[in-house]
Design a protein around this motif. Structure first.
Motif, PDB file in Angstrom:
ATOM      1  N   ALA A   1      -2.600   2.798  -6.605  1.00 54.00           N
ATOM      2  CA  ALA A   1      -2.145   1.981  -7.735  1.00 54.00           C
ATOM      3  C   ALA A   1      -0.708   2.321  -8.107  1.00 54.00           C
ATOM      4  CB  ALA A   1      -3.065   2.175  -8.928  1.00 54.00           C
ATOM      5  N   LEU A   2      -0.379   3.600  -8.101  1.00 51.80           N
ATOM      6  CA  LEU A   2       0.989   4.031  -8.396  1.00 51.80           C
ATOM      7  C   LEU A   2       1.955   3.518  -7.337  1.00 51.80           C
ATOM      8  CD1 LEU A   2       2.816   5.705 -10.248  1.00 51.80           C
ATOM      9  CD2 LEU A   2       2.283   7.688  -8.830  1.00 51.80           C
ATOM     10  N   ALA A   3       1.540   3.569  -6.071  1.00 51.18           N
ATOM     11  CA  ALA A   3       2.380   3.068  -4.983  1.00 51.18           C
ATOM     12  C   ALA A   3       2.626   1.576  -5.141  1.00 51.18           C
ATOM     13  CB  ALA A   3       1.731   3.362  -3.640  1.00 51.18           C
ATOM     14  N   GLN A   4       1.587   0.845  -5.511  1.00 52.03           N
ATOM     15  CA  GLN A   4       1.736  -0.598  -5.695  1.00 52.03           C
ATOM     16  C   GLN A   4       2.658  -0.914  -6.868  1.00 52.03           C
ATOM     17  OE1 GLN A   4      -2.353  -1.826  -6.040  1.00 52.03           O
ATOM     18  NE2 GLN A   4      -2.587  -2.111  -3.829  1.00 52.03           N
ATOM     19  N   ALA A   5       2.617  -0.088  -7.908  1.00 52.93           N
ATOM     20  CA  ALA A   5       3.464  -0.322  -9.079  1.00 52.93           C
ATOM     21  C   ALA A   5       4.922   0.000  -8.804  1.00 52.93           C
ATOM     22  CB  ALA A   5       2.959   0.503 -10.258  1.00 52.93           C
ATOM     23  N   THR A   6       5.182   1.011  -7.981  1.00 54.31           N
ATOM     24  CA  THR A   6       6.563   1.429  -7.728  1.00 54.31           C
ATOM     25  C   THR A   6       7.186   0.740  -6.524  1.00 54.31           C
ATOM     26  OG1 THR A   6       5.799   3.311  -6.410  1.00 54.31           O
ATOM     27  CG2 THR A   6       6.250   3.701  -8.760  1.00 54.31           C
ATOM     28  N   ALA A   7       6.381   0.110  -5.696  1.00 54.42           N
ATOM     29  CA  ALA A   7       6.887  -0.499  -4.464  1.00 54.42           C
ATOM     30  C   ALA A   7       7.971  -1.548  -4.690  1.00 54.42           C
ATOM     31  CB  ALA A   7       5.732  -1.085  -3.658  1.00 54.42           C
TER      32      ALA A   7
ATOM     33  N   THR B   1       0.827  -1.194   0.000  1.00 53.75           N
ATOM     34  CA  THR B   1       0.000   0.000   0.000  1.00 53.75           C
ATOM     35  C   THR B   1       0.865   1.249   0.000  1.00 53.75           C
ATOM     36  OG1 THR B   1      -0.064   0.139   2.401  1.00 53.75           O
ATOM     37  CG2 THR B   1      -1.735  -1.242   1.359  1.00 53.75           C
ATOM     38  N   ALA B   2       0.188   2.389  -0.140  1.00 55.06           N
ATOM     39  CA  ALA B   2       0.919   3.658  -0.127  1.00 55.06           C
ATOM     40  C   ALA B   2       1.646   3.840   1.197  1.00 55.06           C
ATOM     41  CB  ALA B   2      -0.035   4.817  -0.380  1.00 55.06           C
ATOM     42  N   LYS B   3       1.041   3.381   2.290  1.00 61.05           N
ATOM     43  CA  LYS B   3       1.690   3.485   3.591  1.00 61.05           C
ATOM     44  C   LYS B   3       2.962   2.650   3.612  1.00 61.05           C
ATOM     45  CE  LYS B   3       0.705   3.092   8.487  1.00 61.05           C
ATOM     46  NZ  LYS B   3       1.617   2.617   9.266  1.00 61.05           N
ATOM     47  N   ASN B   4       2.893   1.459   3.048  1.00 67.25           N
ATOM     48  CA  ASN B   4       4.087   0.630   2.995  1.00 67.25           C
ATOM     49  C   ASN B   4       5.166   1.262   2.120  1.00 67.25           C
ATOM     50  OD1 ASN B   4       3.006  -1.267   4.702  1.00 67.25           O
ATOM     51  ND2 ASN B   4       2.276  -2.587   3.067  1.00 67.25           N
ATOM     52  N   LEU B   5       4.772   1.884   1.035  1.00 66.71           N
ATOM     53  CA  LEU B   5       5.727   2.561   0.175  1.00 66.71           C
ATOM     54  C   LEU B   5       6.384   3.703   0.943  1.00 66.71           C
ATOM     55  CD1 LEU B   5       7.100   2.906  -2.559  1.00 66.71           C
ATOM     56  CD2 LEU B   5       5.186   4.362  -3.245  1.00 66.71           C
TER      57      LEU B   5
ATOM     58  N   ALA C   1      11.210   0.208  -5.333  1.00 70.29           N
ATOM     59  CA  ALA C   1      11.652   0.905  -4.130  1.00 70.29           C
ATOM     60  C   ALA C   1      12.230  -0.075  -3.114  1.00 70.29           C
ATOM     61  CB  ALA C   1      10.499   1.685  -3.516  1.00 70.29           C
ATOM     62  N   LEU C   2      11.631  -1.248  -3.028  1.00 65.92           N
ATOM     63  CA  LEU C   2      12.120  -2.265  -2.098  1.00 65.92           C
ATOM     64  C   LEU C   2      13.508  -2.758  -2.503  1.00 65.92           C
ATOM     65  CD1 LEU C   2      11.296  -3.693   0.462  1.00 65.92           C
ATOM     66  CD2 LEU C   2      10.226  -5.464  -0.922  1.00 65.92           C
ATOM     67  N   VAL C   3      13.716  -2.976  -3.785  1.00 63.65           N
ATOM     68  CA  VAL C   3      15.034  -3.396  -4.279  1.00 63.65           C
ATOM     69  C   VAL C   3      16.066  -2.307  -3.999  1.00 63.65           C
ATOM     70  CG1 VAL C   3      16.367  -3.894  -6.371  1.00 63.65           C
ATOM     71  CG2 VAL C   3      14.139  -4.966  -6.033  1.00 63.65           C
ATOM     72  N   LEU C   4      15.706  -1.071  -4.279  1.00 67.38           N
ATOM     73  CA  LEU C   4      16.602   0.049  -4.021  1.00 67.38           C
ATOM     74  C   LEU C   4      16.919   0.162  -2.536  1.00 67.38           C
ATOM     75  CD1 LEU C   4      18.111   2.408  -5.314  1.00 67.38           C
ATOM     76  CD2 LEU C   4      16.058   3.782  -5.032  1.00 67.38           C
ATOM     77  N   SER C   5      15.926  -0.067  -1.705  1.00 73.88           N
ATOM     78  CA  SER C   5      16.129  -0.002  -0.260  1.00 73.88           C
ATOM     79  C   SER C   5      17.101  -1.079   0.214  1.00 73.88           C
ATOM     80  CB  SER C   5      14.785  -0.145   0.457  1.00 73.88           C
ATOM     81  OG  SER C   5      14.965  -0.074   1.846  1.00 73.88           O
ATOM     82  N   LYS C   6      16.962  -2.277  -0.331  1.00 71.68           N
ATOM     83  CA  LYS C   6      17.877  -3.371   0.044  1.00 71.68           C
ATOM     84  C   LYS C   6      19.306  -3.071  -0.408  1.00 71.68           C
ATOM     85  CE  LYS C   6      14.443  -7.056   0.223  1.00 71.68           C
ATOM     86  NZ  LYS C   6      13.946  -8.290  -0.382  1.00 71.68           N
ATOM     87  N   LEU C   7      19.443  -2.524  -1.604  1.00 70.43           N
ATOM     88  CA  LEU C   7      20.760  -2.155  -2.107  1.00 70.43           C
ATOM     89  C   LEU C   7      21.382  -1.057  -1.244  1.00 70.43           C
ATOM     90  CD1 LEU C   7      22.929  -2.443  -4.294  1.00 70.43           C
ATOM     91  CD2 LEU C   7      21.670  -0.768  -5.642  1.00 70.43           C
ATOM     92  N   ALA C   8      20.587  -0.075  -0.882  1.00 72.48           N
ATOM     93  CA  ALA C   8      21.079   1.014  -0.033  1.00 72.48           C
ATOM     94  C   ALA C   8      21.507   0.486   1.331  1.00 72.48           C
ATOM     95  CB  ALA C   8      20.007   2.087   0.122  1.00 72.48           C
ATOM     96  N   ALA C   9      20.792  -0.502   1.859  1.00 72.30           N
ATOM     97  CA  ALA C   9      21.171  -1.102   3.144  1.00 72.30           C
ATOM     98  C   ALA C   9      22.514  -1.814   3.028  1.00 72.30           C
ATOM     99  CB  ALA C   9      20.089  -2.067   3.609  1.00 72.30           C
ATOM    100  N   GLN C  10      22.773  -2.456   1.899  1.00 68.51           N
ATOM    101  CA  GLN C  10      24.068  -3.105   1.697  1.00 68.51           C
ATOM    102  C   GLN C  10      25.192  -2.084   1.605  1.00 68.51           C
ATOM    103  OE1 GLN C  10      23.479  -5.443  -1.832  1.00 68.51           O
ATOM    104  NE2 GLN C  10      22.435  -7.103  -0.748  1.00 68.51           N
TER     105      GLN C  10
END
Length: 174
Positions: free
Chosen positions: A120-126, A2-6, A129-138
């Motif tokens: 819908a946009l949040a669900q499409a981009t999530a 959801t948008a909140k999760n994004l 964003a999650l992949v980018l977040s994992k990469l940034a954590a590394q």
């Protein structure tokens, strides 16, 4: 998602970038402190080697100058890195607040209009964003390790004796 999760992923990404920046500032500070130590060692070595050729007053002035330069450099290093840390912390706070407000505004917009385009946009981009977040954590983890190694005493450094232009000229003249 959801948008909140994004917005949660976006906040985590911002925090990770902030931590990465702070780690690099710590590494810069530790490196600067090492530079001061190396310069002090070289200065003291050069002063010791030439002390017999210097008057007592000249040697005293040279030592005082070296201490003053080191003190100013160290103080400047401390002030600039502390300031940079504060700027990063404030920037992270502002960005996280912006994400929270954007999520709240998006929810309010959808509630008022009845259009779920933003969800819908949040669900499409999530996923991206999650992949980018994992990469940034590394990246954050690697910079933390780097800063720790630079600041720690357990750093294995290879001290290659580099000859300066001055020592090369001296060697040719001899």
């Amino acid at each position: 998602m959801t948008a909140k999760n994004l917005s949660t992923v976006a906040s985590e990404l911002i925090e990770s970038y902030g931590n990465t920046a702070k780690n690099m500032i710590d590494a810069y500070r530790a490196g600067g402190e090492r530079v001061v130590s190396v310069l002090e060692e070289r200065w003291n070595s050069a002063l010791k080697a030439s002390r017999s050729e210097l008057t007592a007053e000249t040697a005293k002035n040279a030592t005082a100058a070296q201490l003053a330069f080191s003190a100013y450099y160290s103080k400047g290093l401390s002030l600039t890195t502390s300031g940079a840390q504060q700027v990063v912390s404030q920037l992270v706070k502002v960005l996280e607040t912006g994400v929270d407000r954007a999520a709240a505004n998006a929810a309010l917009f959808e509630e008022k209009t009845g259009v779920n385009t933003l969800t819908a946009l949040a669900q499409a981009t999530a996923p991206g964003a999650l992949v980018l977040s994992k990469l940034a954590a590394q990246v954050e983890q690697k910079t933390a390790e780097l800063a720790s190694k630079i600041a720690g005493d357990d750093v294995t450094t290879v001290k290659a004796k580099r000859s300066s232009a001055f020592s090369q000229r001296r060697a040719k003249a001899a």
